[in-house]
Scaffold this motif. Structure first.
Motif: not given
Length: 184
Positions: A79-88, A146-150
């Motif tokens: 969960k932390d990995l995904v949060e960091n990916d999306v934030k960074e 896929p899932q895309i975050f912007i």
């Protein structure tokens, strides 16, 4: 009917009964004297099998089951990995494959649409780790890839960004990401 004609029939019948008795006896012996236990569990839509060999000195460490992430912290760390990916990453794509080699048509479409804007794309291959795939689904509350975050916001899948591209909305959403990338 003579005695010689009935003997082969009786012998065949006796052989059949004896074979059935022996196979039943063999199966009971195998069930009772198993060295290894085999179990199956239905988990996350898949049947998973495992076996264990208790105290077998012949089992080398290379052949013992391993886990990629310890059971205690797997969901929290992912969960932390995904949060960091999306934030960074201003543009983060969770896909099947990698941008250079997508492994499904929808992931390929997402990459091609995003590449039209010359933006840096952060990406992770969900096929490499089923637990990562589940963590991303849980994070976004969205079942497909896929899932895309912007810019930290979940946008959706390839169909959504394709529609945004056609309507001109994606260009607006990525405008400052493109500008920042060009200035670097």
């Amino acid at each position: 009917m003579t005695r010689s004609e009935s003997v082969p029939v009786r012998s065949s019948l006796e052989a059949l009964v004896m074979a059935a008795a022996l196979s039943s006896r063999f199966l009971n012996t195998v069930r009772c004297n198993r060295l290894a236990s085999v179990s199956s569990v239905y988990q996350n839509g898949m049947m998973r099998y495992s076996s264990s060999v208790p105290s077998d000195s012949d089992t080398h460490d290379d052949f013992k089951p391993t886990q990629k992430v310890p059971p205690g912290g797997s969901t929290d760390s992912l969960k932390d990995l995904v949060e960091n990916d999306v934030k960074e990453n201003p543009v983060m794509l969770y896909m099947k494959g990698v941008p250079e080699a997508p492994q499904c048509g929808f992931s390929s479409l997402a990459v091609r649409v995003l590449q039209q804007y010359n933006v840096p794309i952060g990406a992770r291959n969900i096929l490499e780790d089923p637990e990562l795939k589940n963590a991303v689904k849980s994070f976004s509350h969205w079942p497909t890839f896929p899932q895309i975050f912007i810019k930290g916001e979940f946008i959706g899948g390839s169909d959504i960004i394709l529609n945004m591209h056609k309507e001109g909305e994606l260009e607006e959403k990525l405008k400052d990401v493109s500008a920042n990338h060009k200035s670097q």
